[in-house]
Design a protein around this motif. Structure first.
Motif, PDB file in Angstrom:
ATOM      1  N   LEU A 174       0.855  -1.185   0.000  1.00 11.68           N
ATOM      2  CA  LEU A 174       0.000   0.000   0.000  1.00 11.68           C
ATOM      3  C   LEU A 174       0.886   1.229   0.000  1.00 11.68           C
ATOM      4  O   LEU A 174       1.801   1.336   0.818  1.00 11.68           O
ATOM      5  N   SER A 175       0.627   2.131  -0.929  1.00 14.83           N
ATOM      6  CA  SER A 175       1.418   3.361  -1.022  1.00 14.83           C
ATOM      7  C   SER A 175       0.475   4.546  -1.124  1.00 14.83           C
ATOM      8  O   SER A 175      -0.402   4.581  -1.993  1.00 14.83           O
ATOM      9  N   LEU A 176       0.664   5.505  -0.215  1.00 15.09           N
ATOM     10  CA  LEU A 176      -0.149   6.703  -0.193  1.00 15.09           C
ATOM     11  C   LEU A 176       0.749   7.910  -0.423  1.00 15.09           C
ATOM     12  O   LEU A 176       1.754   8.087   0.273  1.00 15.09           O
ATOM     13  N   GLY A 177       0.396   8.715  -1.402  1.00 10.28           N
ATOM     14  CA  GLY A 177       1.177   9.895  -1.730  1.00 10.28           C
ATOM     15  C   GLY A 177       0.503  11.157  -1.211  1.00 10.28           C
ATOM     16  O   GLY A 177      -0.723  11.290  -1.285  1.00 10.28           O
ATOM     17  N   PHE A 178       1.316  12.087  -0.690  1.00 11.59           N
ATOM     18  CA  PHE A 178       0.789  13.319  -0.106  1.00 11.59           C
ATOM     19  C   PHE A 178       1.327  14.517  -0.876  1.00 11.59           C
ATOM     20  O   PHE A 178       2.512  14.563  -1.226  1.00 11.59           O
ATOM     21  N   SER A 179       0.462  15.487  -1.105  1.00  9.85           N
ATOM     22  CA  SER A 179       0.890  16.735  -1.752  1.00  9.85           C
ATOM     23  C   SER A 179       0.161  17.902  -1.088  1.00  9.85           C
ATOM     24  O   SER A 179      -1.069  17.922  -1.029  1.00  9.85           O
ATOM     25  N   ARG A 180       0.945  18.846  -0.584  1.00 13.78           N
ATOM     26  CA  ARG A 180       0.375  19.989   0.137  1.00 13.78           C
ATOM     27  C   ARG A 180      -0.391  20.883  -0.826  1.00 13.78           C
ATOM     28  O   ARG A 180       0.057  21.171  -1.935  1.00 13.78           O
ATOM     29  N   THR A 181      -1.575  21.336  -0.383  1.00 14.37           N
ATOM     30  CA  THR A 181      -2.367  22.265  -1.184  1.00 14.37           C
ATOM     31  C   THR A 181      -2.313  23.687  -0.637  1.00 14.37           C
ATOM     32  O   THR A 181      -2.350  24.653  -1.401  1.00 14.37           O
ATOM     33  N   GLU A 182      -2.249  23.821   0.690  1.00 14.84           N
ATOM     34  CA  GLU A 182      -2.164  25.152   1.281  1.00 14.84           C
ATOM     35  C   GLU A 182      -1.766  25.053   2.744  1.00 14.84           C
ATOM     36  O   GLU A 182      -1.889  24.004   3.374  1.00 14.84           O
ATOM     37  N   TRP A 183      -1.267  26.176   3.272  1.00 11.53           N
ATOM     38  CA  TRP A 183      -0.968  26.271   4.693  1.00 11.53           C
ATOM     39  C   TRP A 183      -2.225  26.683   5.453  1.00 11.53           C
ATOM     40  O   TRP A 183      -3.114  27.318   4.892  1.00 11.53           O
ATOM     41  N   VAL A 184      -2.267  26.353   6.726  1.00 14.35           N
ATOM     42  CA  VAL A 184      -3.383  26.743   7.578  1.00 14.35           C
ATOM     43  C   VAL A 184      -2.873  27.754   8.596  1.00 14.35           C
ATOM     44  O   VAL A 184      -1.950  27.458   9.367  1.00 14.35           O
TER      45      VAL A 184
END
Length: 246
Positions: A174-184
């Motif tokens: 299982l591989s999950l990729g993360f990509s930031r969309t914005e800061w909070v």
């Protein structure tokens, strides 16, 4: 002719070693899940991280994968007798776990060179360590023995890397990729980020696409939030996920 020979070979194995020696892949049960109580459970398709399989959290730059991994590790220290970090880069700080309320008495940190860390990870998986966090890759020759040991013991294995090498990616179920969309931001203070978590590969269940997460950073000795990771509703989009099998 070849089909008849294959059936004969199958029947011979069944007679010699017993019917339990042969099982159709479709009849094999899925891996037992370890509920992480995070939105990742829904993406796996089995309502938890698969025991005995390698799970990868990937993504370039600051995308929330490490904060999420620390949260998983802290939860594992409270649930398992032994949670282990294999720190090949010597960059793991156990005190960064404190805001997640870990049980440090259950945590062991292994700091070795990559080749030795592969041997250590394999031995710990075979011995039944409940949770193993791989901070970096281990050599290719140890991936097969490590996963075989974890498969027998039921260890949960999670690897955190920016971009996995070919062998590491192939070994994962299982591989999950993360990509930031914005800061909070709140009151002009950076408190977290939003990131898209995508299913890149799933060998344990049908693919379930992606979700948007809001990950809050620990800003003090305790988390000021009810949950450091929440799921954000997003519009349904087309997605692709690599080969999935049940």
């Amino acid at each position: 002719m070849q089909e008849m020979q294959l059936e004969h070979a199958i029947n011979t194995i069944r007679v010699r070693f017993g019917s339990q020696a042969l099982t159709r892949a479709a009849e094999l049960p899925p891996p037992q899940p370890w509920p992480s109580h995070t939105p990742l459970d829904r993406l796996t398709g089995i309502e938890g991280l698969p025991r005995g399989r390698l799970v990868l959290l990937t993504g370039s730059g600051t995308c929330g994968k490490l904060t999420l991994a620390l949260g998983l590790l802290a939860a594992a220290t409270r649930e398992f007798a032994h949670a282990v970090v294999i720190d090949t880069r010597e960059g793991f700080d156990p005190w960064a776990l404190l805001p997640f309320d870990p049980d440090l008495g259950s945590l062991t940190v292994v700091r070795l060179d990559p080749d030795s860390s592969g041997e250590a990870a394999t031995a710990l998986a075979r011995a039944g360590a409940g949770f193993i966090l791989l901070m970096g890759e281990i050599p290719e020759q140890w991936l097969g023995p490590m996963e075989a040991g974890a498969n027998r013991s039921g260890s949960v294995m999670v690897g955190v890397v920016d971009v996995p090498g070919r062998a590491f990616a192939h070994a994962s179920s299982l591989s999950l990729g993360f990509s930031r969309t914005e800061w909070v931001w709140e009151r002009d203070q950076l408190v977290g980020l939003r990131t898209i978590a995508r299913c890149l590969k799933n060998r344990v269940a049908p693919p379930l696409g992606e979700t948007e997460l809001e990950i809050r950073y620990p800003l003090g000795p305790q988390l000021p939030f009810a949950s450091p990771v929440i799921e954000v509703p997003i519009e349904k989009v087309d997605f692709e996920c690599a080969s999935a099998a049940v």
